[in-house]
Design a protein around this motif. Sequence first.
Motif, PDB file in Angstrom:
ATOM      1  N   GLN A  65       1.339  12.920  15.367  1.00  0.00           N
ATOM      2  CA  GLN A  65       2.561  13.367  15.787  1.00  0.00           C
ATOM      3  C   GLN A  65       3.145  14.566  15.456  1.00  0.00           C
ATOM      4  OE1 GLN A  65       4.998  10.141  13.856  1.00  0.00           O
ATOM      5  NE2 GLN A  65       4.612   8.804  15.493  1.00  0.00           N
ATOM      6  N   ASP A 206       2.699  12.245  21.950  1.00  0.00           N
ATOM      7  CA  ASP A 206       1.823  12.642  20.483  1.00  0.00           C
ATOM      8  C   ASP A 206       0.120  12.704  21.146  1.00  0.00           C
ATOM      9  OD1 ASP A 206       1.101   9.830  21.098  1.00  0.00           O
ATOM     10  OD2 ASP A 206       2.505   9.178  19.750  1.00  0.00           O
TER      11      ASP A 206
ATOM     12  N   THR B  49      -0.724   1.159  20.166  1.00  0.00           N
ATOM     13  CA  THR B  49      -0.842   1.334  18.916  1.00  0.00           C
ATOM     14  C   THR B  49      -0.091   0.146  18.090  1.00  0.00           C
ATOM     15  OG1 THR B  49       1.343   2.639  18.674  1.00  0.00           O
ATOM     16  CG2 THR B  49      -0.794   3.897  18.443  1.00  0.00           C
ATOM     17  N   HIS B  62       7.591  -0.099  17.253  1.00  0.00           N
ATOM     18  CA  HIS B  62       6.334   0.480  16.894  1.00  0.00           C
ATOM     19  C   HIS B  62       6.587   0.722  15.174  1.00  0.00           C
ATOM     20  CE1 HIS B  62       6.419   1.578  21.199  1.00  0.00           C
ATOM     21  NE2 HIS B  62       5.131   1.295  21.026  1.00  0.00           N
ATOM     22  N   GLN B  65       4.135   3.593  13.875  1.00  0.00           N
ATOM     23  CA  GLN B  65       4.554   4.982  14.244  1.00  0.00           C
ATOM     24  C   GLN B  65       5.850   5.304  13.922  1.00  0.00           C
ATOM     25  OE1 GLN B  65       1.777   6.617  16.305  1.00  0.00           O
ATOM     26  NE2 GLN B  65       0.985   4.556  15.423  1.00  0.00           N
TER      27      GLN B  65
END
Lengths: 390, 105
Positions: A65, A206, B49, B62, B65
């Motif tokens: 990221q 990302d 993810t 998330h 993340q």
Amino acid sequence: MSADKHINILDFTIQSLLRRKFKNAGIILVFSFVIFIAGSILFLSYSFKREAVLILKDAPELIVQRTLAGRHELIPEKYAEIIARFPGVSDVSPRYWGYYYDSLVKANYTVISADRSLQTSNRLFRGQMPGEGDFGNAAIGRGIARARFIDIGDDVSLIAADGKVMDFRIAGIFESESELLTSDLIVMSRQDLSRLFGFPGGVATDLSVSVSNETEAPVIARKIRDRFPDTRPILRSEILRTYDAVFGWRSGLILTLFAGAMIAFIILAWDKATGLSAEEKKEIGILKAIGWETSDILEIKFWEGLVISLTSFLTGIILAYLHVYFLGASLFAPALKGWSVIYPEFRLAPFINMYQIATLMSLTVIPYIASTIIPSWKASITDPDEVVRG
Amino acid sequence: MRRSSFFFLYVFFCLLVIGAIVFWSEREGSRFIAKSPDLQEITAVLRLTDISFSHDARYTRHPSQADLFSAFQDYPGSIDHFPSGSVTAPPDFSLLSTRITVRKR
């Protein structure tokens, strides 16, 4: 010593328990409820954890990221070209995704682009996955289909960043068995996604990095951080660790409910351990006076503790199982759902950790039996006359 | 029928139910593992993810993340707007010194 003697003592114990049936039924009820809550939490958290680890086994090995002013920022695609040249990196793919707030149903969707399709043999997807250059088509999760009352072949309209309406034909739908992964997903082509969100050219959300040898991933992450100090690499092991922590014992739900249940149990056991009622003391005194041995009285109390705790434990644990795996943990659902409009209607796979169940049993049944025996032992070694007179 | 027989019968019945539960769990667990390659394929193809567990905030949709390091942001474990935020665990701050010392003037 014959087994008959023990059975007779057990008969006597049950008779004695039935004399105070309302009090003992109350204890069994509270004890079962405590086990039910604790067992439900154990089943729920363990199943979530196991499912998350299994499902995310093939998650990207490394996500990169970019951060700007302390917040997540779009990453330039040229970073991907440089990272791809690092030794040990086998592939770098930009990921294009974002959140879309649908004011019609007041729900948040996760919009993502796919650059390859699923195999036709995949049983959890019906229809076609929109790929690169496939304009105006989308695949959706079951949660969105439910919220918008749409299915394959229907249209869905979304408002793009420039305020214009974008119409999508539903080309594919994820089956309900994949809801824990896909409930709020809208998959569309990269070009449609860039238009919807108004992405400037040459940037992605990302980067997903594949490495030749997974053990080298932390080293590659460090190299990326050194080369691009404004990035934040996230390893797959960190993703899996997150879920371990989310559903681990430190998580709010587990800690709050489990602590509450355990405190209730401690109060219950403490009440038993701190003393016997006058009636119970009198009963012990009379038994001693008519010739019962101290060991017999201790055996009565052992059976008493066992009958109550085992009955409660077995009832509580069976009800907890039915609650989590057949009723979808309906008691905890309001807390888990939060403010979500789209909530996955999943059925958890019943993974059971026998070690956890054995620990719960040893933390509840054994202390309860001990807390029943110890005060009775004190009363039974005292002179019967003194005990009866109080 | 002796009173103890009722107790033994109840325990036996419960053990029977638990036996059925273990058998059913094994079967359903194997079924889930059998379909997990399909789920893993979705994860790999879409490069996902996180699981789609709660959708009310970025850090609950998330969790892996989320930028938990951002200043003044709600984060798991905080007393926040979203109930599901308090369901998830707080980050591990054990390496940091978080002691607050109050001294008398």
